[in-house]
Write an enzyme that holds these catalytic residues in place. Structure first.
Site, PDB file in Angstrom:
ATOM      1  N   SER A 194      10.405   5.125   8.913  1.00 59.51           N
ATOM      2  CA  SER A 194       9.290   5.433   7.814  1.00 59.51           C
ATOM      3  C   SER A 194       9.517   7.166   8.069  1.00 59.51           C
ATOM      4  CB  SER A 194       8.036   5.183   8.582  1.00 59.51           C
ATOM      5  OG  SER A 194       6.978   5.785   8.019  1.00 59.51           O
ATOM      6  N   LYS A 233       6.987  -2.120  12.010  1.00 59.16           N
ATOM      7  CA  LYS A 233       6.675  -1.247  10.951  1.00 59.16           C
ATOM      8  C   LYS A 233       5.902  -1.817   9.792  1.00 59.16           C
ATOM      9  CE  LYS A 233       8.491   1.850   7.738  1.00 59.16           C
ATOM     10  NZ  LYS A 233       8.204   1.339   6.333  1.00 59.16           N
ATOM     11  N   HIS A 266       2.651  -0.612  10.860  1.00 68.00           N
ATOM     12  CA  HIS A 266       2.369   0.566  10.339  1.00 68.00           C
ATOM     13  C   HIS A 266       2.020   0.758   8.981  1.00 68.00           C
ATOM     14  CE1 HIS A 266       4.250   4.054   8.305  1.00 68.00           C
ATOM     15  NE2 HIS A 266       3.976   4.765   9.247  1.00 68.00           N
ATOM     16  N   ASN A 267       2.882   0.055   8.099  1.00 72.36           N
ATOM     17  CA  ASN A 267       2.505   0.089   6.670  1.00 72.36           C
ATOM     18  C   ASN A 267       1.053  -0.411   6.261  1.00 72.36           C
ATOM     19  OD1 ASN A 267       5.385   1.054   6.669  1.00 72.36           O
ATOM     20  ND2 ASN A 267       5.767   0.023   4.757  1.00 72.36           N
ATOM     21  N   GLU A 323      -1.006   2.204   7.014  1.00 72.05           N
ATOM     22  CA  GLU A 323      -1.038   3.427   5.905  1.00 72.05           C
ATOM     23  C   GLU A 323      -1.832   2.818   4.814  1.00 72.05           C
ATOM     24  OE1 GLU A 323       2.584   4.122   3.059  1.00 72.05           O
ATOM     25  OE2 GLU A 323       3.066   4.171   5.214  1.00 72.05           O
TER      26      GLU A 323
END
Length: 484
Positions: free
Chosen positions: A130, A187, A190-191, A194
Site C-alpha cells: 500500500s 491488505k 486496510h483498503n 480506507e
C-alpha cells in the site's frame, strides 16, 4: 548466464516500475520483465536509464538471471492475469524458489495458489503493498503472508525498501503477517478502512461546504488546521491540498469540476462481504461501499433531484443561525469519533478472521505496518498500537481507556452533527453508521428480542430466554389476544 539479480519483478505499470527503482536505490540488483517487451525497453531507456536494472524479454531469461532461491515478484492485475503469469513461470522454477504476488488479490485465491505451488515445492507469498505510486517509489507499507519458509529470503529486501517510522525513523512498515492468505486479507481490510476514511472525509466536506457554504479557501484552512492535531493523516493532508488546486483550463478549483461518480476496484466490497460471512458488523465500511454505488447512479439522481424534495429552506435557515466555529469543531469531533468506530470495526473483522483461520495476527504490529507508507497512514495508528500493547486480548478498541475517553468527550458534537445532517437534508451515512454502531455496541439490551419473537411466530425458529437455559417455542396464535 551469470545469475546475479536479487529479485525479479514482473509487471511494469507505475507501481511495478517504482518498486523496482526503490529496490535499485537501496542497492538490490533487480531484473525487470513485462509481457509486452516494448514496456521493458521504454523503462530501461526512461526511468531506469541511470540504474543497473536488468531488462529481460522472455521468461526463461528472467529466471536465469536470478540468484537462488529465485525470488519472483508479480505486480500484475488481480484475478486471471495472476494465474496466467504463475502458469507461465512456475514450470521454470525449482523447489525452494519463491513467487510473490504484490497485487490486490482476493485472499482465497492466494490460499488456492499457495496450496498448488507448495505441492510442487515452490513457495508463495501473498503480499499486500500500500502507498500508491509515491509509496512504491519512496517507501510503501508491505504486508507479507503465505509460505513462512519464504519470509527470511524476502525480509532484507522488503524491510529495507518499506517506509520507516518511530522516534529514530528505523521501524520498517513491513513485518510477517501470517500463514495462508493473511497478508492479502490484512491488505483488504486496510483498503476497507480506507473506503471508510475517505467517505467520512467526504461527508465532513459536504457538511461544511453545503451546510455552511464555506469556500474552497476556507476548506483548505480547516483541513490544514485539522492536520496539525489528532486528525493528522495522509488523507487529511491530501484533502487539504486538493482544495488549493486550480483547473488550468477554467481557473476554477479543480475538485468542483470533477463528476461526482466514484469508482472502486472491489477490495471494499470484499471486506463487507466477508464481514457478513464472519458475522461481524462492519457497518461503516459497508455504508462507504454503498455510497460509491449510489454515486454511480448519476443520471438517475439528476432525474430524482427534480422530483423528490427535502426539508424546505432548512439549509438557508441553518446558515442564518449556526455558530460557524462551533459547527466546524463539532464536525471535527464527529469525524474523529466516527474514525475510531471505523477502525474498531476493522479490527473486529481481523480478530474474527484470525480466529477462524488460526492466523494469530498481531494487531498492534498491524497498526504500525499502517503507520507509514500506506494510504491510511496517520498518527492515530500509534494509539491503536498502544491500546493492544496495554491489552493484547482487547475485545474492541472502544473498550480501551484512551478511545473510550476520546469518544466520551466528543459525543455531544458528534450527535449534533448527525442530527443536524438529517434535519437539513445532507446525507451522512458513514457518520450515522458509526454512531449507530457505537450506540448498539454500548447497549446491554437491544430490540432483537422482538425480532426473535417474530421469527418464532411465523416460522417456529425458536428463541432463548433471559430467565432460564434452553431453547423455546411458543404457539403465539393460541396465546395471543384476539383482535376486536
Amino acid at each position: 548466464m551469470n545469475p546475479k539479480c536479487d529479485i525479479g519483478l514482473i509487471g511494469l505499470a507505475v507501481m511495478g516500475q517504482n518498486l523496482i527503482l526503490n529496490m535499485a536505490d537501496h542497492g538490490f540488483q533487480v531484473a525487470a520483465y513485462n509481457r509486452t517487451t516494448q514496456k521493458v525497453d521504454e523503462f530501461l531507456a526512461g526511468p531506469a536509464r541511470h540504474n543497473s536494472i536488468v531488462g529481460c524479454r522472455i521468461p526463461e531469461e528472467l529466471v536465469q538471471r536470478l540468484k537462488r532461491p529465485r525470488r519472483l515478484m508479480l505486480m500484475v492485475k488481480a484475478g486471471e492475469p495472476v494465474d496466467q503469469t504463475i502458469q507461465q513461470f512456475a514450470p521454470l522454477l525449482e523447489a525452494g524458489d519463491i513467487i510473490i504476488d504484490g497485487g490486490n488479490s482476493y485472499y482465497a485465491d492466494t490460499e488456492r495458489r499457495l496450496k498448488t505451488l507448495e505441492s510442487r515445492g515452490v513457495l508463495y507469498l501473498g503480499t499486500g503493498v500500500s502507498g500508491g505510486e509515491e509509496g512504491a517509489r519512496h517507501g510503501p507499507s508491505i504486508m507479507p503472508g503465505g509460505s513462512a519458509e519464504a519470509w527470511p529470503h524476502l525480509k532484507p529486501i522488503f524491510q529495507t525498501i518499506a517506509a520507516k517510522v518511530g522516534p529514530n525513523n528505523d521501524i520498517p512498515c513491513c513485518e510477517w503477517v501470517g500463514a495462508g492468505g493473511a497478508g492479502h486479507y490484512v491488505k483488504m481490510v486496510h483498503n476497507g478502512i480506507e473506503y471508510g476514511d475517505m467517505q467520512l472525509i467526504c461527508e465532513a466536506y459536504s457538511l461544511l461546504k453545503e451546510g455552511l457554504d464555506l469556500s474552497n479557501d476556507d476548506l483548505y484552512e480547516v483541513f490544514a488546521d485539522w492536520n496539525r492535531a489528532e486528525l493528522d493523516s495522509y488523507l487529511i493532508e491530501i484533502t487539504r491540498d486538493i482544495f488549493s488546486v486550480k483547473d488550468p483550463e477554467t481557473g476554477n478549483t479543480l475538485v468542483d469540476m470533477i463528476l461526482d461518480r466514484a469508482g472502486q476496484k472491489g477490495t471494499g466490497k470484499w471486506t463487507s462481504q466477508l464481514a457478513l460471512d464472519l458475522g461481524v458488523p462492519t457497518t461503516l465500511i459497508t455504508e462507504a461501499v454503498f455510497a460509491r454505488v449510489l454515486s454511480s447512479f448519476k443520471e438517475k439522481r439528476v432525474r430524482a433531484s427534480k422530483i423528490l424534495s427535502g426539508p424546505p429552506m432548512a439549509i438557508e435557515k441553518f446558515r442564518e443561525t449556526a455558530d460557524v466555529r462551533q459547527f466546524i469543531e463539532s464536525v471535527r469531533q464527529g469525524l474523529y469519533a466516527s474514525k475510531i468506530c471505523s477502525y474498531a470495526q476493522g479490527f473486529l473483522q481481523l480478530q474474527a478472521a484470525s480466529e477462524e483461520k488460526a492466523w494469530d495476527l498481531k494487531y498492534g504490529e498491524l497498526a504500525m505496518l499502517w503507520r507509514g507508507g500506506c494510504i491510511i497512514r496517520a498518527a492515530f495508528l500509534e494509539k491503536i498500537n498502544q491500546a493492544f500493547d496495554r491489552d493484547v486480548h482487547l475485545e474492541n478498541l472502544l473498550l480501551d481507556d484512551y478511545f473510550k475517553q476520546a469518544v466520551d468527550v466528543r459525543q455531544d458534537g458528534w450527535r449534533w452533527v448527525v442530527s443536524t445532517a438529517a434535519q437539513i437534508g445532507i446525507p451522512a451515512p458513514a457518520f450515522s453508521a458509526a454512531l449507530s454502531f457505537y450506540d448498539g455496541y454500548r447497549k446491554d439490551r437491544l430490540p432483537q428480542n422482538l425480532l426473535q419473537a417474530q421469527r418464532d411466530y411465523f416460522g417456529a425458529h425458536t428463541y432463548e430466554r433471559i430467565d432460564r437455559q434452553g431453547v423455546f417455542h411458543t404457539d403465539w396464535q393460541k396465546l395471543r389476544r384476539k383482535p376486536n
